[in-house]
Design a protein around this motif. Structure first.
Motif, PDB file in Angstrom:
ATOM      1  N   GLY A 188      -7.454  -2.976  -2.163  1.00 13.03           N
ATOM      2  CA  GLY A 188      -7.754  -1.858  -1.271  1.00 13.03           C
ATOM      3  C   GLY A 188      -8.642  -0.825  -1.953  1.00 13.03           C
ATOM      4  O   GLY A 188      -8.496  -0.552  -3.149  1.00 13.03           O
ATOM      5  N   VAL A 208      -1.253  -0.191  -1.960  1.00  9.82           N
ATOM      6  CA  VAL A 208      -1.724   0.369  -0.691  1.00  9.82           C
ATOM      7  C   VAL A 208      -0.558   0.886   0.138  1.00  9.82           C
ATOM      8  O   VAL A 208      -0.591   2.018   0.633  1.00  9.82           O
ATOM      9  N   THR A 223      -6.391   4.312   6.007  1.00  9.29           N
ATOM     10  CA  THR A 223      -6.174   4.096   4.588  1.00  9.29           C
ATOM     11  C   THR A 223      -7.401   4.525   3.791  1.00  9.29           C
ATOM     12  O   THR A 223      -7.397   4.454   2.583  1.00  9.29           O
TER      13      THR A 223
END
Length: 217
Positions: free
Chosen positions: A102, A149, A217
């Motif tokens: 991520g 994440v 995110t």
């Protein structure tokens, strides 16, 4: 005067040619060095993208894709399963590459991250209810896989929620549907014609309806 000017121009052109030659030589040397070394490539159990058995044998579409791309470039990979995740594996210098990571703000400046080649979306799943999502996740027990994440999502978005770490995203949904958790953070691959709703199949047998909220995110 013209003779001096012509000499300067020729010298400048000569320097350009030499510089270009050095850069080309360095580029070739870097490519040769990349092909001569073994790149330690770390993975963490992440079905359906890749899975690993007890003997450390790795398979899955991400493994096949990266392995074939490396083969075509003449690069040699040594795959290793790192249960602790990318951050700890890099800090301990156990790996050189991590194909599925991520792009977190906390990683900027620590690791070199390429442009995205696969996009994942994360969702908060809850049982269908008329109650709004509590501020900062207060009172929730959130099941999640326990990756960097998902832990970052919990600390940033739901700092007042409890954490229930499980082995996979499917296990997180099953914990929610079984009533062990009151919410779950799950990942979903965006595919043409696909939606995050396909993840709710894990709850079909229990006849549990879920509400999914996309998370940034």
């Amino acid at each position: 005067m013209r003779s001096r000017l012509r000499t300067c121009v020729l010298l400048a052109c000569g320097l350009c040619v030499v510089s270009a030659g050095v850069l080309e030589l360095r580029s070739r040397q870097a490519a040769e060095q990349a092909r001569s070394r073994i790149w330690r490539t770390g993975v963490q159990e992440a079905p359906p993208w890749y899975t690993a058995d007890r003997d450390g044998h790795i398979e899955g579409p991400v493994f096949d894709l990266i392995d074939e791309a490396a083969r075509r470039r003449g690069l040699r990979l040594e795959w290793t399963v790192e249960a602790t995740g990318a951050d700890q594996a890099f800090r301990a210098r156990r790996v050189d590459l991590w194909p599925l990571a991520g792009k977190l703000a906390a990683r900027h400046g620590q690791f070199e991250i390429t442009e995205a080649w696969l996009r994942l979306s994360y969702w908060l799943a809850r049982r269908k209810t008329s109650q709004p999502l509590p501020p900062l996740g207060a009172g929730l027990l959130v099941a999640h896989k326990g990756t960097e994440v998902t832990r970052r999502i919990l600390s940033d978005r739901f700092p007042r929620a409890g954490s229930l770490q499980v082995a996979s995203h499917v296990d997180a949904l099953q914990a929610l549907c079984a009533g062990t958790a009151s919410a779950a953070v799950v990942a979903e691959v965006f595919r043409r014609g696909g939606t995050a709703g396909s993840s709710t199949r894990a709850c079909v047998d229990r006849r549990v309806d879920l509400t999914l909220t996309q998370l940034e995110t």
